[in-house]
Design a protein around this motif. Structure first.
Motif, PDB file in Angstrom:
ATOM      1  N   GLY A 203       0.757  -1.404   0.043  1.00  0.00           N
ATOM      2  CA  GLY A 203      -0.026   0.065  -0.012  1.00  0.00           C
ATOM      3  C   GLY A 203       0.877   1.360  -0.096  1.00  0.00           C
ATOM      4  O   GLY A 203       0.340   2.347  -0.566  1.00  0.00           O
ATOM      5  N   GLU A 204       1.887   1.093   0.651  1.00  0.00           N
ATOM      6  CA  GLU A 204       2.977   2.371   0.631  1.00  0.00           C
ATOM      7  C   GLU A 204       3.937   2.701  -0.495  1.00  0.00           C
ATOM      8  O   GLU A 204       4.645   3.413  -0.451  1.00  0.00           O
ATOM      9  CB  GLU A 204       3.716   2.399   2.111  1.00  0.00           C
ATOM     10  CG  GLU A 204       2.656   2.348   3.137  1.00  0.00           C
ATOM     11  CD  GLU A 204       3.342   2.210   4.485  1.00  0.00           C
ATOM     12  OE1 GLU A 204       4.557   1.908   4.494  1.00  0.00           O
ATOM     13  OE2 GLU A 204       2.916   2.547   5.682  1.00  0.00           O
ATOM     14  N   SER A 205       4.003   1.415  -1.281  1.00  0.00           N
ATOM     15  CA  SER A 205       4.959   1.474  -2.260  1.00  0.00           C
ATOM     16  C   SER A 205       4.361   2.002  -3.539  1.00  0.00           C
ATOM     17  O   SER A 205       3.277   1.270  -3.911  1.00  0.00           O
ATOM     18  CB  SER A 205       5.790   0.182  -2.435  1.00  0.00           C
ATOM     19  OG  SER A 205       6.282  -0.385  -1.297  1.00  0.00           O
ATOM     20  N   ALA A 206       5.230   2.574  -4.328  1.00  0.00           N
ATOM     21  CA  ALA A 206       4.827   3.232  -5.750  1.00  0.00           C
ATOM     22  C   ALA A 206       4.605   2.071  -6.785  1.00  0.00           C
ATOM     23  O   ALA A 206       3.979   1.969  -7.598  1.00  0.00           O
ATOM     24  CB  ALA A 206       5.644   4.416  -6.200  1.00  0.00           C
ATOM     25  N   VAL A 207       5.705   1.283  -6.553  1.00  0.00           N
ATOM     26  CA  VAL A 207       5.883   0.269  -7.575  1.00  0.00           C
ATOM     27  C   VAL A 207       6.000  -1.152  -6.995  1.00  0.00           C
ATOM     28  O   VAL A 207       6.599  -1.562  -6.021  1.00  0.00           O
ATOM     29  CB  VAL A 207       7.280   0.696  -8.406  1.00  0.00           C
ATOM     30  CG1 VAL A 207       7.553  -0.603  -9.421  1.00  0.00           C
ATOM     31  CG2 VAL A 207       7.120   1.849  -9.201  1.00  0.00           C
ATOM     32  N   PHE A 208       5.360  -2.286  -7.841  1.00  0.00           N
ATOM     33  CA  PHE A 208       5.681  -3.510  -7.151  1.00  0.00           C
ATOM     34  C   PHE A 208       6.085  -4.236  -8.502  1.00  0.00           C
ATOM     35  O   PHE A 208       5.555  -4.319  -9.591  1.00  0.00           O
ATOM     36  CB  PHE A 208       4.130  -4.229  -6.948  1.00  0.00           C
ATOM     37  CG  PHE A 208       4.373  -5.569  -6.749  1.00  0.00           C
ATOM     38  CD1 PHE A 208       4.772  -5.963  -5.274  1.00  0.00           C
ATOM     39  CD2 PHE A 208       3.858  -6.607  -7.302  1.00  0.00           C
ATOM     40  CE1 PHE A 208       5.004  -7.383  -4.822  1.00  0.00           C
ATOM     41  CE2 PHE A 208       4.108  -7.952  -7.128  1.00  0.00           C
ATOM     42  CZ  PHE A 208       4.602  -8.297  -6.020  1.00  0.00           C
ATOM     43  N   LEU A 209       7.053  -5.137  -8.106  1.00  0.00           N
ATOM     44  CA  LEU A 209       7.879  -5.984  -9.150  1.00  0.00           C
ATOM     45  C   LEU A 209       7.386  -7.340  -9.037  1.00  0.00           C
ATOM     46  O   LEU A 209       7.657  -8.177  -7.895  1.00  0.00           O
ATOM     47  CB  LEU A 209       9.278  -5.983  -9.068  1.00  0.00           C
ATOM     48  CG  LEU A 209      10.338  -6.901  -9.886  1.00  0.00           C
ATOM     49  CD1 LEU A 209       9.899  -6.619 -11.587  1.00  0.00           C
ATOM     50  CD2 LEU A 209      11.607  -6.762  -9.646  1.00  0.00           C
TER      51      LEU A 209
END
Length: 307
Positions: A203-209
């Protein structure tokens, strides 16, 4: 009507355990006598496991009125209950594990399996292809919007490396070398993390790999979409069910260099303020995977099977 008993392995952090617990909880709310069966009567502590009955596998006595639900890769359970009087249903969450459950058998008929319940479209298509005479139904997986939701974002790449630890390091290194403008972006690496922490970090991260590999559906990608991440990386095959050029920056097949390029493009879009359309499309995609749909499809399967 007898019991519906979901046999479930312990000791591993896997999405399949969460699904089994949610199925049992949903069935009980709808009037079914359902329970989890473990080797040891211990409730998992890495997710908010619902308060459902847990029975010891060593103490369960099966009757013809019971239905045993067995995972596709649980070859010892498949063989252990094959000659019991209970009815049997296969719960298939990952078609890539089916061969481990069969362990050389031609099909599941020798284990008394009467029907299969799948959790995604790619899995269902495989089961119908591989076992054309086996009745198959789908109860699509669900995303809990109270848990997986956007939070105040920071420029950070979240990743779960369990399926691709070597590939992740390759991608990180090549991103730094070939795209130095993104070398300073921080990473949040989630290893064996409890679900609450995973949801918060997403929820707090701009990007998910996405480091999905040989998946039935690739649930973490959907969870990241629901969390408002710009999602990039691998489909793991099962992600074909929901991925498109409109909702993510997806790598070409198993191409690691493509994954690096797509991650760089994703970061450029996020930092330049042009990623919002795909992020919104991702959230709309994840919003289709509702708890209500899962409940409706699950209950319909069991009512039909038991009549």
């Amino acid at each position: 009507m007898g019991r519906i008993l979901y046999y479930c392995e312990q000791g591993r952090i896997t999405g399949g355990i969460k699904v089994s617990y949610r199925h049992v909880d949903t069935l009980r709310r709808n009037g079914f006598d359902a329970a989890i069966v473990h080797k040891h009567v211990e409730r998992p502590d890495w997710f908010a496991a619902p308060d459902v009955p847990i029975l010891s596998a060593d103490e369960v006595v099966l009757s013809p009125r019971d239905v045993v639900v067995i995972g596709e890769d649980s070859r010892f359970t498949l063989r252990g209950v094959a000659n019991t009087p209970a009815r049997k249903v296969l719960l298939c969450q990952n078609h890539y594990y089916v061969a481990f459950g069969l362990h050389g058998a031609r099909d599941f008929s020798g284990f008394g399996i009467e029907a299969a319940l799948s959790t995604g479209d790619v899995v269902t298509a495989f089961l119908r292809r591989r076992f054309p005479g086996l009745p198959v139904a789908t109860a699509h997986l669900a995303i809990d919007p109270a848990l997986y939701r956007p939070r105040p974002k920071q420029l950070r790449i979240a990743a779960i490396p369990r399926k691709r630890p070597h590939e992740m390091e390759y991608i990180r290194d090549l991103l730094r070398a070939e795209h130095p403008e993104h070398a300073g972006v921080r990473w949040a690496i989630l290893k064996d993390a409890a679900e609450g922490l995973v949801a918060r970090v997403m929820g707090e991260s701009a990007v998910f790999l996405s480091l999905a590999r040989l998946e039935g559906i690739g649930l973490t990608g959907l969870e990241a979409m629901a969390s408002g991440c710009a999602v990039t990386g691998f489909l793991g095959d099962g992600g074909r069910e929901y991925a498109s050029a409109e909702n993510g920056w997806w790598a070409d097949g198993e191409d690691l260099d493509s994954a690096v390029r797509q991650l760089a493009a994703c970061l450029t879009a996020v930092r330049g303020g042009t990623a919002e359309t795909r992020i919104a499309a991702g959230r709309a995609t994840a919003a289709r995977y509702t708890l209500e749909r899962e409940e409706r499809e699950l209950v319909a399967f069991w009512r039909n099977f038991l009549t």
